[in-house]
Scaffold this motif. Structure first.
Motif, PDB file in Angstrom:
ATOM      1  N   HIS A  49      -2.047   9.804  -8.856  1.00  0.00           N
ATOM      2  CA  HIS A  49      -1.051   9.520  -9.890  1.00  0.00           C
ATOM      3  C   HIS A  49      -1.481   8.394 -10.819  1.00  0.00           C
ATOM      4  O   HIS A  49      -0.725   8.006 -11.714  1.00  0.00           O
ATOM      5  N   MET A  50      -2.714   7.883 -10.616  1.00  0.00           N
ATOM      6  CA  MET A  50      -3.210   6.780 -11.435  1.00  0.00           C
ATOM      7  C   MET A  50      -4.427   7.228 -12.232  1.00  0.00           C
ATOM      8  O   MET A  50      -5.227   8.036 -11.765  1.00  0.00           O
ATOM      9  N   THR A  51      -4.580   6.651 -13.408  1.00  0.00           N
ATOM     10  CA  THR A  51      -5.781   6.901 -14.201  1.00  0.00           C
ATOM     11  C   THR A  51      -6.990   6.258 -13.535  1.00  0.00           C
ATOM     12  O   THR A  51      -6.851   5.451 -12.604  1.00  0.00           O
TER      13      THR A  51
ATOM     14  N   ILE B 257      -9.001   1.419 -10.465  1.00  0.00           N
ATOM     15  CA  ILE B 257      -9.938   0.305 -10.288  1.00  0.00           C
ATOM     16  C   ILE B 257      -9.231  -1.047 -10.345  1.00  0.00           C
ATOM     17  O   ILE B 257      -9.621  -1.995  -9.659  1.00  0.00           O
ATOM     18  N   THR B 258      -8.173  -1.164 -11.135  1.00  0.00           N
ATOM     19  CA  THR B 258      -7.496  -2.455 -11.298  1.00  0.00           C
ATOM     20  C   THR B 258      -6.526  -2.770 -10.163  1.00  0.00           C
ATOM     21  O   THR B 258      -6.174  -3.939  -9.959  1.00  0.00           O
TER      22      THR B 258
ATOM     23  N   GLU C  19     -11.511   6.273 -18.983  1.00  0.00           N
ATOM     24  CA  GLU C  19     -10.589   5.308 -18.391  1.00  0.00           C
ATOM     25  C   GLU C  19      -9.156   5.828 -18.301  1.00  0.00           C
ATOM     26  O   GLU C  19      -8.413   5.450 -17.392  1.00  0.00           O
ATOM     27  N   ASP C  20      -8.756   6.723 -19.196  1.00  0.00           N
ATOM     28  CA  ASP C  20      -7.385   7.240 -19.179  1.00  0.00           C
ATOM     29  C   ASP C  20      -7.261   8.575 -18.460  1.00  0.00           C
ATOM     30  O   ASP C  20      -6.177   9.167 -18.415  1.00  0.00           O
TER      31      ASP C  20
ATOM     32  N   LEU D 233     -11.136  15.021 -13.540  1.00  0.00           N
ATOM     33  CA  LEU D 233     -12.512  14.555 -13.401  1.00  0.00           C
ATOM     34  C   LEU D 233     -13.257  15.459 -12.422  1.00  0.00           C
ATOM     35  O   LEU D 233     -12.676  15.978 -11.473  1.00  0.00           O
ATOM     36  N   SER D 234     -14.541  15.630 -12.663  1.00  0.00           N
ATOM     37  CA  SER D 234     -15.368  16.376 -11.713  1.00  0.00           C
ATOM     38  C   SER D 234     -15.523  15.563 -10.432  1.00  0.00           C
ATOM     39  O   SER D 234     -15.203  14.363 -10.379  1.00  0.00           O
ATOM     40  N   GLY D 235     -16.035  16.211  -9.389  1.00  0.00           N
ATOM     41  CA  GLY D 235     -16.253  15.496  -8.141  1.00  0.00           C
ATOM     42  C   GLY D 235     -17.195  14.324  -8.306  1.00  0.00           C
ATOM     43  O   GLY D 235     -16.970  13.232  -7.764  1.00  0.00           O
ATOM     44  N   GLY D 236     -18.269  14.525  -9.056  1.00  0.00           N
ATOM     45  CA  GLY D 236     -19.211  13.441  -9.291  1.00  0.00           C
ATOM     46  C   GLY D 236     -18.580  12.291 -10.049  1.00  0.00           C
ATOM     47  O   GLY D 236     -18.851  11.114  -9.761  1.00  0.00           O
ATOM     48  N   GLN D 237     -17.733  12.609 -11.015  1.00  0.00           N
ATOM     49  CA  GLN D 237     -17.044  11.561 -11.769  1.00  0.00           C
ATOM     50  C   GLN D 237     -16.060  10.805 -10.879  1.00  0.00           C
ATOM     51  O   GLN D 237     -15.950   9.580 -10.956  1.00  0.00           O
TER      52      GLN D 237
END
Length: 271
Positions: free
Chosen positions: A122-124, A129-130, A161-162, A168-172
């Motif tokens: 549920h987070m970008t 990261i933050t 970042e958003d 996102l792909s698995g690698g990302q």
């Protein structure tokens, strides 16, 4: 022997030696019921080293690396990280399990990247990261965001970042997970088969980030089946089988002139 009463027979290193030692595992043993999964495992990892642990499935690799972070409890031996006992404290000549608060404080200096990405869906990417730097380290939101943006750029995802994990792909996603671990500015990074859940074409982008961390001098313990990575990046390769370290040495030694029949058999099946 019970997990809350471990022997303390280890002779401590001198101050000069210990200053350069990030991980010191001594005679670590662990059981799941009657099954012994770690058998007197001893390993030292020095500052700036990349140690890659290899071996067949079920050899104890993942269990051992999880013990370094006290995600798994040990029954015998001891593990020190950054000169401090992990998960335990000395009490009247014995080791007893430490308080959860102290264990959490110790883990601040240890980053861990798992097989699965474990991102908050549920987070970008930026918010993933933050979260810990704000809640655990007490950084301001602006400081944490600046750190997160820099880390996303560092892992090649400045334009994501958003994005939410589902986009996102698995690698990302795994690169976001690495950035999330780095956001705590750890002195040690643990990787538990970080590419095992990825499609083959995505593995390279994650290994590229790990190669860069090694070049920058990050201390890393990596459980991996990526033999090319181990050969290229590792300072030492550790072979485990049936809960024991049976051999360790430079990549040239392990891949070129191993002393152990089991190591040679294992490598012959995957190279």
């Amino acid at each position: 022997m019970q997990a809350d009463q471990l022997a303390t027979s280890v002779v401590p290193a001198s101050p000069e030696e210990s200053a350069d030692i990030i991980v010191a595992a001594d005679n670590v043993s662990k059981w799941y019921g009657p099954l012994q999964v770690l058998k007197n495992v001893s390993l030292t990892v020095r500052r700036g080293e990349t140690v890659v642990i290899i071996g067949p499935s079920g050899s104890g690799k993942t269990t051992f690396v999880r013990c370094i972070n006290h995600l798994e409890k040990i029954q015998e031996g001891r593990i020190l990280v950054n000169g401090h006992l992990i998960g335990y404290r000395e009490q009247r000549g014995r080791l007893v399990e430490d308080r959860p608060r102290n264990i959490a404080l110790q883990r601040r200096e240890i980053g861990m990247v798992f097989q699965r990405f474990n991102l908050f869906n549920h987070m970008t990417a930026l918010d993933n990261i933050t979260e810990a730097p704000v809640r655990v380290l007490g950084l301001s939101a602006s400081e944490a965001r600046a750190r997160a943006k820099a880390l996303l750029d560092r892992v090649g995802l400045a334009d994501k970042e958003d994005a939410y994990p589902a986009h996102l792909s698995g690698g990302q996603q795994q690169r976001v997970a690495i950035a999330r671990a780095l956001a705590m500015q750890p002195r040690l990074m643990l990787f538990d088969e970080p590419t095992s859940a990825l499609d083959p074409e995505m593995i390279g982008e994650v290994l590229s980030v790990m190669r860069q961390l090694a070049r920058e001098g990050m201390t890393m313990v990596v459980v991996s089946h990526e033999m090319g990575f181990a050969r290229e990046v590792a300072d030492r390769v550790v072979m485990m089988d049936h809960g024991e370290i049976i051999e360790e040495g430079s990549p040239m030694k392990i891949f070129g002139s191993s002393d152990h029949d089991r190591t040679r058999l294992f490598l012959s099946k995957i190279l």
